[in-house]
Scaffold this motif. Sequence first.
Motif, PDB file in Angstrom:
ATOM      1  N   PRO A   7       0.827  -1.202   0.000  1.00 32.57           N
ATOM      2  CA  PRO A   7       0.000   0.000   0.000  1.00 32.57           C
ATOM      3  C   PRO A   7       0.861   1.252   0.000  1.00 32.57           C
ATOM      4  N   SER A   8       0.278   2.326  -0.464  1.00 28.74           N
ATOM      5  CA  SER A   8       0.955   3.608  -0.377  1.00 28.74           C
ATOM      6  C   SER A   8       0.604   4.200   0.987  1.00 28.74           C
ATOM      7  N   HIS A   9       1.538   4.897   1.571  1.00 23.39           N
ATOM      8  CA  HIS A   9       1.310   5.545   2.850  1.00 23.39           C
ATOM      9  C   HIS A   9       2.058   6.871   2.823  1.00 23.39           C
ATOM     10  N   ARG A  14       7.059  10.023   2.084  1.00 25.91           N
ATOM     11  CA  ARG A  14       7.966  11.118   2.470  1.00 25.91           C
ATOM     12  C   ARG A  14       9.362  10.585   2.778  1.00 25.91           C
ATOM     13  N   VAL A  15       9.427   9.433   3.447  1.00 24.11           N
ATOM     14  CA  VAL A  15      10.732   8.825   3.747  1.00 24.11           C
ATOM     15  C   VAL A  15      11.441   8.436   2.449  1.00 24.11           C
ATOM     16  N   ILE A  28      12.245  -0.651   0.064  1.00 27.26           N
ATOM     17  CA  ILE A  28      11.516  -0.585   1.329  1.00 27.26           C
ATOM     18  C   ILE A  28      10.740  -1.880   1.479  1.00 27.26           C
ATOM     19  N   THR A  29      10.985  -2.566   2.578  1.00 27.90           N
ATOM     20  CA  THR A  29      10.315  -3.830   2.866  1.00 27.90           C
ATOM     21  C   THR A  29       9.062  -3.561   3.679  1.00 27.90           C
ATOM     22  N   TRP A  30       7.955  -4.106   3.222  1.00 21.67           N
ATOM     23  CA  TRP A  30       6.682  -4.042   3.955  1.00 21.67           C
ATOM     24  C   TRP A  30       6.437  -5.404   4.586  1.00 21.67           C
ATOM     25  N   PHE A  31       6.168  -5.398   5.882  1.00 22.84           N
ATOM     26  CA  PHE A  31       5.807  -6.621   6.584  1.00 22.84           C
ATOM     27  C   PHE A  31       4.295  -6.800   6.525  1.00 22.84           C
ATOM     28  N   ALA A 133      13.430   1.861  10.334  1.00 21.45           N
ATOM     29  CA  ALA A 133      12.016   2.028   9.982  1.00 21.45           C
ATOM     30  C   ALA A 133      11.897   3.010   8.827  1.00 21.45           C
ATOM     31  N   ALA A 134      10.834   2.824   8.058  1.00 14.73           N
ATOM     32  CA  ALA A 134      10.638   3.661   6.870  1.00 14.73           C
ATOM     33  C   ALA A 134       9.354   4.485   6.949  1.00 14.73           C
ATOM     34  N   GLY A 135       8.954   4.862   8.167  1.00 16.27           N
ATOM     35  CA  GLY A 135       7.813   5.762   8.314  1.00 16.27           C
ATOM     36  C   GLY A 135       6.516   5.111   8.753  1.00 16.27           C
TER      37      GLY A 135
END
Length: 167
Positions: A7-9, A14-15, A28-31, A133-135
């Motif tokens: 998903p976009s967040h 911004r990060v 960027i890894t999403w869990f 962390a990426a935001g």
Amino acid sequence: MTQASHPSHPAVDRVAAALAARGLTPEITWFDDAVTTAQLAAEALGIEVGQIANSLVFTLDGEPILVLTSGAHRVDTEWLGEQLGGTIARASKDVVKDATGQVIGGVAPVGHPAPVRTVVDTMLADHEVVWAAAGHARTVFPTTFAELVRITGGTPHAVEPAQVRAA
């Protein structure tokens, strides 16, 4: 853990933009679920907990300060405050959000509304790759100690007295 479609967040966007502005384009890894502790993030990535760069926001004499610490360490706020010439206290969730534009559990080293004074735990230098962390509490990105110092304009410093190394 997923890396493809995610998903976009706004905070993660911004990060990513802040990283790109500093010449970095890490994956960027999403869990699938939030990883709110260094231990959970390390387990999800299959790495040592010391490779997790925890982003902890405190106040130093009332001003926000970001401490990027190895997941294997605890920040000795009394000692670090003395080292930095002031008094460190835990920041409230509102101070964290105002200073970083991100919420506790997903605070990234960059992507903040304005620069935040940053201390980077020297023990992160012991690892070739560290993860920050990426935001968002479900996101991380790989980097290095040297890159964390560069992209944040941070000051390398021990975060507890036991870390002080003989020269």
